[in-house]
Scaffold this active site. Sequence first.
Site, PDB file in Angstrom:
ATOM      1  CE  LYS A  25       1.068  -2.174  -8.715  1.00 48.70           C
ATOM      2  NZ  LYS A  25      -0.344  -2.528  -8.402  1.00 48.70           N
ATOM      3  CB  SER A  52      -1.536  -2.359  -2.273  1.00 45.03           C
ATOM      4  OG  SER A  52      -2.328  -3.457  -1.879  1.00 45.03           O
ATOM      5  CG  ASP A  53      -0.745  -6.108  -7.784  1.00 36.94           C
ATOM      6  OD1 ASP A  53      -0.712  -5.122  -8.539  1.00 36.94           O
ATOM      7  OD2 ASP A  53      -1.170  -7.214  -8.127  1.00 36.94           O
ATOM      8  CB  SER A  54      -5.439  -7.833  -5.504  1.00 34.08           C
ATOM      9  OG  SER A  54      -5.577  -7.006  -4.378  1.00 34.08           O
ATOM     10  CB  ALA A  97       0.930  -8.282  -1.465  1.00 26.86           C
TER      11      ALA A  97
END
Length: 195
Positions: A54, A70-72, A108
């Site tokens: 991203k 960001s990602d989860s 993250a």
Amino acid sequence: MIILASESASRRAMLTAAGVAFEAVPARIDEAAVTEGLRGRPVRDVADRLAELKAVKVSLLRPGMVVLGSDSMLELERGVWLEKPGTADGLRAQLRQLRGRPHRLVSAAVIARDGRPLWRHVEAATLTVRDFSEGWLDQYVAACGAEVVSSVGGYHVEGLGAQLFTRIEGDQFVVRGLPLLAVLGWLREAGELGI
């Protein structure tokens, strides 16, 4: 000002509340394809890779700008991931899987400029879901289903989702989808906050 490579209302709210000037530009990557291609890898690596993709993609569209991706990911048990529920029925099924059990939520963040990652951070929290009734589940889905079906886990701890848990170990910002304190630390050190 920074660029947030996300449409997430939760991430936007956290940055706004922290006084970070930003513009949100969605990255529009195929998360499902990336996630599927990384099956078998540690969940932290998957979250990190999605955040990097991203940040890098949007940084190529905005030369010279600092871009935050960001990602989860939610790990029910080692190697078993849960995705965004997507529908009310999916939400019910997912919350039944979580009922009475702990799970790990990994968030993250990657900061990139001009297509190159500059910094990354991955952090996890452990959440224990209470043993709720089917009646309560129906009430929960009716009350907030539409707003949480696109959230990993199917909950927002800053709202009614707080009632799902008996225990949360870790940073609430991480649970909400962004390791905000680490991000703010990097932005301050890089001189990007102006405060």
